[in-house]
Design an enzyme around this catalytic site. Structure first.
Site, PDB file in Angstrom:
ATOM      1  N   SER A 169      81.852  67.627 -41.113  1.00 26.53           N
ATOM      2  CA  SER A 169      80.527  67.046 -40.867  1.00 26.53           C
ATOM      3  C   SER A 169      80.494  66.592 -39.419  1.00 26.53           C
ATOM      4  O   SER A 169      81.257  65.701 -39.033  1.00 26.53           O
ATOM      5  CB  SER A 169      80.271  65.859 -41.797  1.00 26.53           C
ATOM      6  OG  SER A 169      79.179  65.086 -41.324  1.00 26.53           O
ATOM      7  N   ARG A 195      74.821  72.277 -34.633  1.00 27.94           N
ATOM      8  CA  ARG A 195      74.832  73.734 -34.427  1.00 27.94           C
ATOM      9  C   ARG A 195      75.303  74.142 -33.035  1.00 27.94           C
ATOM     10  O   ARG A 195      75.671  75.291 -32.820  1.00 27.94           O
ATOM     11  CB  ARG A 195      73.459  74.331 -34.729  1.00 27.94           C
ATOM     12  CG  ARG A 195      72.354  73.891 -33.812  1.00 27.94           C
ATOM     13  CD  ARG A 195      71.000  74.374 -34.346  1.00 27.94           C
ATOM     14  NE  ARG A 195      69.894  74.060 -33.441  1.00 27.94           N
ATOM     15  CZ  ARG A 195      69.331  72.865 -33.314  1.00 27.94           C
ATOM     16  NH1 ARG A 195      69.778  71.849 -34.021  1.00 27.94           N
ATOM     17  NH2 ARG A 195      68.324  72.678 -32.481  1.00 27.94           N
ATOM     18  N   GLU A 204      66.173  76.609 -36.625  1.00 32.71           N
ATOM     19  CA  GLU A 204      66.226  75.337 -35.895  1.00 32.71           C
ATOM     20  C   GLU A 204      66.004  75.480 -34.394  1.00 32.71           C
ATOM     21  O   GLU A 204      65.327  74.651 -33.797  1.00 32.71           O
ATOM     22  CB  GLU A 204      67.547  74.614 -36.192  1.00 32.71           C
ATOM     23  CG  GLU A 204      67.629  74.237 -37.676  1.00 32.71           C
ATOM     24  CD  GLU A 204      68.640  73.152 -37.947  1.00 32.71           C
ATOM     25  OE1 GLU A 204      68.330  72.240 -38.737  1.00 32.71           O
ATOM     26  OE2 GLU A 204      69.754  73.195 -37.374  1.00 32.71           O
ATOM     27  N   HIS A 207      69.935  96.210 -53.787  1.00 34.33           N
ATOM     28  CA  HIS A 207      69.839  96.159 -55.248  1.00 34.33           C
ATOM     29  C   HIS A 207      68.647  95.342 -55.745  1.00 34.33           C
ATOM     30  O   HIS A 207      68.268  95.460 -56.896  1.00 34.33           O
ATOM     31  CB  HIS A 207      71.136  95.602 -55.842  1.00 34.33           C
ATOM     32  CG  HIS A 207      72.250  96.600 -55.828  1.00 34.33           C
ATOM     33  ND1 HIS A 207      72.563  97.376 -56.910  1.00 34.33           N
ATOM     34  CD2 HIS A 207      73.094  96.985 -54.844  1.00 34.33           C
ATOM     35  CE1 HIS A 207      73.573  98.179 -56.605  1.00 34.33           C
ATOM     36  NE2 HIS A 207      73.918  97.963 -55.361  1.00 34.33           N
ATOM     37  N   LYS A 219      66.100  62.368 -42.921  1.00 34.21           N
ATOM     38  CA  LYS A 219      67.313  61.553 -43.068  1.00 34.21           C
ATOM     39  C   LYS A 219      66.973  60.062 -43.069  1.00 34.21           C
ATOM     40  O   LYS A 219      67.531  59.288 -43.839  1.00 34.21           O
ATOM     41  CB  LYS A 219      68.310  61.879 -41.959  1.00 34.21           C
ATOM     42  CG  LYS A 219      69.042  63.189 -42.212  1.00 34.21           C
ATOM     43  CD  LYS A 219      70.049  63.496 -41.107  1.00 34.21           C
ATOM     44  CE  LYS A 219      70.471  64.960 -41.178  1.00 34.21           C
ATOM     45  NZ  LYS A 219      71.111  65.433 -39.952  1.00 34.21           N
TER      46      LYS A 219
END
Lengths: 317, 317
Positions: free
Chosen positions: B82, B130, B204, B220, B310
């Site tokens: 994290s 990121r 993002e 598929h 958040k």
């Protein structure tokens, strides 16, 4: 034409109750292996994804490609699932397994797989792979989860009740059609595999594009394009399969609902155990996507695009 | 405003070369464990997905939810990733791990995770998760894949060459913007994890909705809605990360190209080894999605939607 399709497809969708009574199993003990590796694509492979979420005693790894992971050797339990028995990706992993001396357990209605495997559970032929979800899934449950007669009866009774009270599903099907929006399915554990199944049933039964994601991971990536840049969220009709873990996901959903211009439709499973809820949702999804198909005047059975692809692939060696 | 964003974000995107030189590692041996379980969400968790595709000696299971699978005990290697150290899903799995007596290895820049873990690799703070993909991924590679100085140098040199020859990326960015279509990323092994990274970077950095799927499984399910029902395929611009396995995927792509009304753009990685190609594509994706962002006049850094979520989550306990 549509009436015929409805007749035929309906009887197959409703045959799930019969499929739940399929009791064949492998002589395999999970504790003898490091992990279970299930190779399967599309409507066949989804049985592995569902099983992976139910079975929590060992890691269950689903392979949906031509390549068997390098670590797979005799200490892993390898199961190939292909309804036709001729899926080229699955056969490719089976050949790799055999070259490594790994025993090949197979669930199939026939084809090449039934000839080259070491251990076969043969299931009834003549269905589309996605209609045979019970036949594909039950051998995994029978082998590793030891499902009992009483549980089967309970599940079947829940599905019968669902069928008697179908009118909310019909209304939702009409609502989806009227919305002209793209179905976007969200879920969390233990039903993330069903959100994938839901998406693929929209794809093949309803001929609709659809999306799915697990709720929490979705928040980390997609809220940005859904809520910024003009609000892509309004292009979707959100369908939520409510999981049992974790309550924080419901809090996330409440917050999203306030921000989204598009409605969030929550589908709550009936039943007590995880298996009961799972089969309730599985049947719900099948009925709903077929109902959408019929309202759009598509034949839910028609997947000739795929059959053409397979024919073209087979010409190139 | 845009110029400032460009300046700041560019320097961070380009810091990947510095990040590759991050040499910290855990004292862990893969052979001592049944499998590696990596818990992480969004921009942090993607490092686990990439690692899972590179490392093939043991199963690597990526957990992107609040729930640690039941089978995880001391015989599994557990790593929490994290960037902030405060991701609530990851912390939830860490608490479950601790309750089971499982040792918690952590890769984080700080937060609660850095305080409660048993074994810490601390990475530089001040980036978006990121943007820190190198810092998040290298400790996994350093620990289990034993990456050497020579390999690092080779990768960095490939990235420097890519930066010198950016003009095809600029052209592709402009083409994506001009198309007004939805990016749809396809890939196959060993780059399926990068197709997910690509999608989330569009989300993002570029604030664009985007989709990804692995090619063969996609065939598929999704060919039906893409080629029937009016041809949803024309709404997408297809971007393909060409993997090494299997050549059958290229055959599939050729067949699709003939059927689709929309162009299929193939992105071929440079480099010789899997790692070289992987970092080439990773850097390519980052530059491309930032370039798209700038052409749409968005700030690639801006994810306030997420920060708001958040903040709202933290108010509800």
């Amino acid at each position: 034409m549509i009436f015929l399709a409805e007749d035929k497809f309906y009887s197959q969708v409703y045959s799930i109750k019969e499929q739940i009574n399929f009791t064949e199993k492998f002589s395999l003990e999970a504790r003898n292996f490091k992990a279970i590796v299930i190779s399967g694509m599309g409507g066949s492979g989804v049985s592995g994804r569902i099983f992976a979420e139910i079975f929590q005693e060992l890691p269950v790894i689903v392979v949906d490609s031509y390549k068997l992971p390098k670590y797979v050797d005799r200490s892993y339990c390898f199961i190939a699932v292909s309804y036709s028995g001729n899926t080229e990706e699955t056969l490719s992993t089976v050949k790799e397994a055999k070259a490594r001396g790994v025993r090949v357990n197979a669930i199939t209605s026939g084809g090449e797989l039934s000839k080259i495997c070491d251990n076969l559970i043969k299931i009834p032929a003549g269905l589309q792979p996605r209609e045979a979800i019970g036949y594909l899934l039950m051998p995994l449950l029978n082998t590793f989860a030891g499902i009992q007669t009483e549980e089967r009866k309970k599940i079947i009774s829940i599905l019968e009740n669902l069928e008697k009270e179908r009118s909310p599903i019909w209304q939702l099907a009409q609502k989806i059609v009227d919305s002209r929006k793209i179905p976007y399915i969200l879920s969390w554990e233990p039903f993330t595999s069903l959100s994938y199944r839901f998406k693929t049933q929209f794809n093949e039964n309803s001929k609709l594009f659809a999306l799915n994601h697990n709720l929490s991971e979705q928040n980390h990536n997609e809220l940005v394009p859904q809520l910024m840049n003009g609000g892509m969220a309004e292009k979707f009709i959100f369908l939520v399969l409510e999981g049992d873990y974790s309550s924080r996901c419901k809090v996330r959903l409440d917050i999203m609902e306030n921000k989204f211009s598009s409605e969030i439709i929550r589908i709550k499973p009936k039943g007590e155990t995880q298996l009961e809820k799972l089969f309730y949702l599985l049947h719900y999804i099948d009925i709903l996507t077929v109902e959408v198909s019929l309202r759009l005047s598509f034949d839910p059975e028609d997947v000739k695009v795929l059959e053409n692809l397979k024919a073209e692939l087979s010409k190139i060696k």
